[in-house]
Scaffold this motif. Structure first.
Motif, PDB file in Angstrom:
ATOM      1  N   GLN A  53       0.832  -1.203   0.000  1.00 46.40           N
ATOM      2  CA  GLN A  53       0.000   0.000   0.000  1.00 46.40           C
ATOM      3  C   GLN A  53       0.868   1.254   0.000  1.00 46.40           C
ATOM      4  O   GLN A  53       0.574   2.253  -0.646  1.00 46.40           O
ATOM      5  N   SER A  54       1.996   1.177   0.732  1.00 47.03           N
ATOM      6  CA  SER A  54       2.864   2.347   0.902  1.00 47.03           C
ATOM      7  C   SER A  54       3.943   2.401  -0.165  1.00 47.03           C
ATOM      8  O   SER A  54       5.091   2.600   0.155  1.00 47.03           O
ATOM      9  N   TYR A  55       3.615   2.130  -1.404  1.00 49.40           N
ATOM     10  CA  TYR A  55       4.506   2.203  -2.574  1.00 49.40           C
ATOM     11  C   TYR A  55       5.956   1.768  -2.317  1.00 49.40           C
ATOM     12  O   TYR A  55       6.520   1.001  -3.077  1.00 49.40           O
ATOM     13  N   ALA A  56       6.594   2.310  -1.257  1.00 46.90           N
ATOM     14  CA  ALA A  56       7.982   1.966  -0.926  1.00 46.90           C
ATOM     15  C   ALA A  56       8.944   2.211  -2.097  1.00 46.90           C
ATOM     16  O   ALA A  56       9.794   1.379  -2.412  1.00 46.90           O
ATOM     17  N   LEU A  57       8.826   3.376  -2.728  1.00 43.78           N
ATOM     18  CA  LEU A  57       9.757   3.741  -3.805  1.00 43.78           C
ATOM     19  C   LEU A  57      11.008   4.382  -3.209  1.00 43.78           C
ATOM     20  O   LEU A  57      10.966   4.936  -2.115  1.00 43.78           O
ATOM     21  N   PHE A  58      12.116   4.328  -3.954  1.00 41.18           N
ATOM     22  CA  PHE A  58      13.342   5.024  -3.526  1.00 41.18           C
ATOM     23  C   PHE A  58      13.221   6.481  -3.963  1.00 41.18           C
ATOM     24  O   PHE A  58      13.195   6.774  -5.163  1.00 41.18           O
ATOM     25  N   SER A  59      13.193   7.393  -2.985  1.00 40.71           N
ATOM     26  CA  SER A  59      12.852   8.778  -3.305  1.00 40.71           C
ATOM     27  C   SER A  59      13.973   9.500  -4.067  1.00 40.71           C
ATOM     28  O   SER A  59      13.708  10.439  -4.808  1.00 40.71           O
ATOM     29  N   HIS A  60      15.221   9.040  -3.899  1.00 40.58           N
ATOM     30  CA  HIS A  60      16.326   9.739  -4.565  1.00 40.58           C
ATOM     31  C   HIS A  60      16.568   9.229  -5.981  1.00 40.58           C
ATOM     32  O   HIS A  60      17.381   9.766  -6.709  1.00 40.58           O
ATOM     33  N   MET A  61      15.857   8.162  -6.379  1.00 45.12           N
ATOM     34  CA  MET A  61      16.073   7.608  -7.728  1.00 45.12           C
ATOM     35  C   MET A  61      14.967   8.060  -8.676  1.00 45.12           C
ATOM     36  O   MET A  61      13.829   8.271  -8.264  1.00 45.12           O
ATOM     37  N   SER A  62      15.309   8.142  -9.955  1.00 48.85           N
ATOM     38  CA  SER A  62      14.312   8.473 -10.974  1.00 48.85           C
ATOM     39  C   SER A  62      13.298   7.329 -11.080  1.00 48.85           C
ATOM     40  O   SER A  62      13.527   6.212 -10.587  1.00 48.85           O
ATOM     41  N   VAL A  63      12.185   7.627 -11.745  1.00 51.98           N
ATOM     42  CA  VAL A  63      11.157   6.613 -11.999  1.00 51.98           C
ATOM     43  C   VAL A  63      11.766   5.414 -12.723  1.00 51.98           C
ATOM     44  O   VAL A  63      11.580   4.267 -12.326  1.00 51.98           O
ATOM     45  N   ALA A  64      12.526   5.683 -13.775  1.00 50.01           N
ATOM     46  CA  ALA A  64      13.082   4.583 -14.572  1.00 50.01           C
ATOM     47  C   ALA A  64      14.027   3.714 -13.734  1.00 50.01           C
ATOM     48  O   ALA A  64      14.007   2.489 -13.827  1.00 50.01           O
ATOM     49  N   ARG A  65      14.824   4.365 -12.900  1.00 51.26           N
ATOM     50  CA  ARG A  65      15.779   3.594 -12.100  1.00 51.26           C
ATOM     51  C   ARG A  65      15.064   2.798 -10.999  1.00 51.26           C
ATOM     52  O   ARG A  65      15.445   1.664 -10.697  1.00 51.26           O
ATOM     53  N   ASN A  66      14.004   3.388 -10.430  1.00 52.73           N
ATOM     54  CA  ASN A  66      13.179   2.643  -9.480  1.00 52.73           C
ATOM     55  C   ASN A  66      12.647   1.364 -10.123  1.00 52.73           C
ATOM     56  O   ASN A  66      12.735   0.286  -9.540  1.00 52.73           O
ATOM     57  N   VAL A  67      12.092   1.530 -11.327  1.00 50.45           N
ATOM     58  CA  VAL A  67      11.472   0.386 -12.007  1.00 50.45           C
ATOM     59  C   VAL A  67      12.519  -0.678 -12.325  1.00 50.45           C
ATOM     60  O   VAL A  67      12.284  -1.877 -12.161  1.00 50.45           O
ATOM     61  N   ALA A  68      13.700  -0.239 -12.756  1.00 46.18           N
ATOM     62  CA  ALA A  68      14.724  -1.188 -13.221  1.00 46.18           C
ATOM     63  C   ALA A  68      15.622  -1.677 -12.093  1.00 46.18           C
ATOM     64  O   ALA A  68      16.560  -2.433 -12.337  1.00 46.18           O
ATOM     65  N   TYR A  69      15.319  -1.282 -10.858  1.00 46.34           N
ATOM     66  CA  TYR A  69      16.254  -1.525  -9.762  1.00 46.34           C
ATOM     67  C   TYR A  69      16.639  -3.007  -9.612  1.00 46.34           C
ATOM     68  O   TYR A  69      17.815  -3.339  -9.446  1.00 46.34           O
ATOM     69  N   GLY A  82      22.699  -7.187 -12.132  1.00 41.09           N
ATOM     70  CA  GLY A  82      23.814  -6.995 -13.056  1.00 41.09           C
ATOM     71  C   GLY A  82      23.429  -6.968 -14.528  1.00 41.09           C
ATOM     72  O   GLY A  82      24.286  -7.155 -15.402  1.00 41.09           O
ATOM     73  N   VAL A  83      22.180  -6.707 -14.811  1.00 42.12           N
ATOM     74  CA  VAL A  83      21.735  -6.596 -16.209  1.00 42.12           C
ATOM     75  C   VAL A  83      22.259  -5.275 -16.790  1.00 42.12           C
ATOM     76  O   VAL A  83      22.287  -4.253 -16.101  1.00 42.12           O
ATOM     77  N   GLY A  84      22.677  -5.306 -18.052  1.00 41.47           N
ATOM     78  CA  GLY A  84      23.272  -4.128 -18.694  1.00 41.47           C
ATOM     79  C   GLY A  84      22.295  -2.966 -18.843  1.00 41.47           C
ATOM     80  O   GLY A  84      21.088  -3.140 -18.833  1.00 41.47           O
ATOM     81  N   LYS A  85      22.884  -1.761 -19.017  1.00 44.25           N
ATOM     82  CA  LYS A  85      22.078  -0.545 -18.996  1.00 44.25           C
ATOM     83  C   LYS A  85      21.044  -0.488 -20.131  1.00 44.25           C
ATOM     84  O   LYS A  85      19.897  -0.104 -19.919  1.00 44.25           O
ATOM     85  N   LYS A 109       2.480   6.988  -8.460  1.00 46.23           N
ATOM     86  CA  LYS A 109       3.450   6.245  -7.641  1.00 46.23           C
ATOM     87  C   LYS A 109       3.080   4.772  -7.583  1.00 46.23           C
ATOM     88  O   LYS A 109       3.939   3.893  -7.654  1.00 46.23           O
ATOM     89  N   GLN A 110       1.767   4.522  -7.446  1.00 44.73           N
ATOM     90  CA  GLN A 110       1.341   3.125  -7.364  1.00 44.73           C
ATOM     91  C   GLN A 110       1.624   2.401  -8.679  1.00 44.73           C
ATOM     92  O   GLN A 110       1.991   1.232  -8.687  1.00 44.73           O
ATOM     93  N   ARG A 111       1.519   3.115  -9.799  1.00 48.20           N
ATOM     94  CA  ARG A 111       1.842   2.503 -11.095  1.00 48.20           C
ATOM     95  C   ARG A 111       3.329   2.196 -11.193  1.00 48.20           C
ATOM     96  O   ARG A 111       3.727   1.171 -11.752  1.00 48.20           O
ATOM     97  N   VAL A 112       4.167   3.088 -10.659  1.00 45.70           N
ATOM     98  CA  VAL A 112       5.613   2.831 -10.654  1.00 45.70           C
ATOM     99  C   VAL A 112       5.904   1.576  -9.813  1.00 45.70           C
ATOM    100  O   VAL A 112       6.682   0.704 -10.215  1.00 45.70           O
ATOM    101  N   ALA A 113       5.238   1.491  -8.668  1.00 40.55           N
ATOM    102  CA  ALA A 113       5.438   0.326  -7.798  1.00 40.55           C
ATOM    103  C   ALA A 113       5.040  -0.965  -8.512  1.00 40.55           C
ATOM    104  O   ALA A 113       5.710  -1.998  -8.389  1.00 40.55           O
ATOM    105  N   LEU A 114       3.973  -0.901  -9.299  1.00 42.73           N
ATOM    106  CA  LEU A 114       3.529  -2.068 -10.072  1.00 42.73           C
ATOM    107  C   LEU A 114       4.567  -2.454 -11.111  1.00 42.73           C
ATOM    108  O   LEU A 114       4.936  -3.624 -11.257  1.00 42.73           O
ATOM    109  N   ALA A 115       5.030  -1.446 -11.858  1.00 41.55           N
ATOM    110  CA  ALA A 115       6.020  -1.711 -12.912  1.00 41.55           C
ATOM    111  C   ALA A 115       7.280  -2.301 -12.289  1.00 41.55           C
ATOM    112  O   ALA A 115       7.871  -3.248 -12.813  1.00 41.55           O
ATOM    113  N   ARG A 116       7.693  -1.750 -11.160  1.00 43.57           N
ATOM    114  CA  ARG A 116       8.903  -2.222 -10.500  1.00 43.57           C
ATOM    115  C   ARG A 116       8.758  -3.683 -10.040  1.00 43.57           C
ATOM    116  O   ARG A 116       9.692  -4.473 -10.117  1.00 43.57           O
ATOM    117  N   ALA A 117       7.554  -4.014  -9.572  1.00 40.88           N
ATOM    118  CA  ALA A 117       7.339  -5.381  -9.095  1.00 40.88           C
ATOM    119  C   ALA A 117       7.276  -6.377 -10.244  1.00 40.88           C
ATOM    120  O   ALA A 117       7.576  -7.552 -10.085  1.00 40.88           O
TER     121      ALA A 117
END
Ligand SMILES: Nc1ncnc2c1ncn2[C@@H]1O[C@H](COP(=O)(O)OP(=O)(O)O)[C@@H](O)[C@H]1O
Ligand SMILES: [Mg+2]
Length: 357
Positions: free
Chosen positions: A88-104, A110-113, A145-153
């Motif tokens: 429920q609480s998204y738990a995103l990394f606030s200092h990272m961009s959306v793309a980096r959060n998703v790809a974390y 160790g997947v390439g950039k 934010k919730q959509r970012v959390a979904l993409a990241r998961a």
């Protein structure tokens, strides 16, 4: 076909600070198929989160098993399980961009950039956030934010996505929109979703199957229609939407009689004996008592509530007993408090729950 997830006789007991014990899971058995959207529904404290945490590997079971794709996960730590969780609480990394959060997760693996960027882009498009790659979480709305959390998961391609009340922080309109989007997303990615909510509307809207829980146990499992139309217990009937529940004696041949002597015609086959008749407020039709159809229940309007598209009425039967709840479309002519009315229904829609309780 083998279920993707199998829960067998799951038991989890917590010691309480007061010296007692809570059986948060009290013998839970559940199968989830590949591609299925299953919702765990029940009141606060019934064990929903404990069950999700046991699947994710954040919580050990005292007894029983969690199997994914046939493999027992007892000794598999959370980070190696083919499941992922959206909180429920998204738990995103606030200092990272959306793309980096998703790809974390890919970055850690160790997947390439280039591949990270490509896959994050695909998922952001899927959740409707293309173009927002460089934003920080603080520059997004709650729904985004919730959509970012979904993409990241989803980026680590889990076999099962676990979602613990992910929409409850959103306002009503956004929540309803996200319900539809989540269901579409699940169809598209083909991952099994186990979704937790205490909101019956949410469960009815999205689920292939609903699992109703109470006190660490499963009360009933079924399609939304089965759960709504054929609740197995008064608890389930009460929890899924408004309902009229009338204690009756059934003759086994189509006639149920309430304590007050109200006669109900029932098409459903059921054994003779004590039962509870379940009738949804929208299954009842109101008419003026002067034109009462056969088998109608006669009574008086005690309250009318105008809700825009719908009108809600409380009707007191002349025979007595609890007030009947009725909903009707607003078609210009309402019924007024004190008016004598007749309640009629289709005998096909009455459902009987066997027994006394
Ligand atoms: N770590 C814990 N320690 C003690 N009791 C717990 C713990 N986690 C959950 N419980 C208890 O277990 C029961 C089920 O909790 P939970 O699974 O969080 O319910 P839900 O998610 O359905 O609201 C509750 O009675 C809760 O108080
Ligand atoms: Mg919970």
């Amino acid at each position: 076909m083998q279920p993707i997830l199998e829960i067998r006789d799951a038991v989890r007991v917590f010691k309480t600070p007061e010296g007692g014990a809570v059986r948060a899971l009290d013998g839970v058995n559940l199968d989830v198929d590949a591609n299925e959207f299953v919702t765990l529904l029940g009141p606060s404290g019934c064990g929903k989160t404990t069950l999700l945490r046991a699947i994710a590997g954040f919580e050990d079971l005292d007894d029983g098993q969690v199997r994914v794709d046939g493999a027992d996960l007892r000794r598999v730590p959370a980070f190696r399980r083919p499941v992922n969780t959206v909180f429920q609480s998204y738990a995103l990394f606030s200092h990272m961009s959306v793309a980096r959060n998703v790809a974390y997760a890919l970055e850690v693996a160790g997947v390439g950039k280039d591949e990270r960027t490509r896959r994050a882009g695909e998922l952001l498009e899927l959740v409707g956030l293309e173009g927002m790659e460089t934003r920080k979480p603080s520059q997004l709305s709650g729904g985004q934010k919730q959509r970012v959390a979904l993409a990241r998961a989803l980026i680590s391609q889990p076999k099962i996505l676990l979602l613990d009340e992910p929409l409850s922080a959103l306002d009503r309109q956004l929540r309803q929109q996200m319900q539809v989007e989540l269901k579409n997303l699940q169809d598209e990615v083909g991952v099994s979703f186990v979704f937790v909510t205490h909101d019956q509307e949410e469960a009815l809207t999205m689920s292939d199957r609903i699992v109703v829980m109470c006190d660490g146990r499963i009360e009933q499992t079924g399609t939304p229609r089965e759960i709504y139309r054929k609740p197995k217990s008064r608890f389930v009937a009460n929890f899924i939407g408004e309902t009229n529940m009338i204690k009756v004696t059934f003759d086994g041949k189509g006639t149920a009689t309430s304590v007050e002597g109200i006669i109900l015609k029932v098409s459903e086959a059921a054994p003779a004996g004590r039962a509870t008749a379940v009738l949804r407020p929208s299954d009842l039709t109101l008419s003026d008592s002067k034109n009462a159809p056969a088998h109608a229940i006669l009574g008086k309007v005690r309250q009318e509530i105008y809700l825009g598209a719908e009108l809600h009425y409380l009707i007191e039967a002349d025979a007595g007993g609890e007030y009947w709840r009725v909903t009707a479309k607003d078609e210009g002519v309402g019924f007024h408090t004190g008016q004598s009315v007749a309640l009629s229904y289709d005998p096909d829609v009455i459902h009987l729950i066997e027994g006394d309780a």
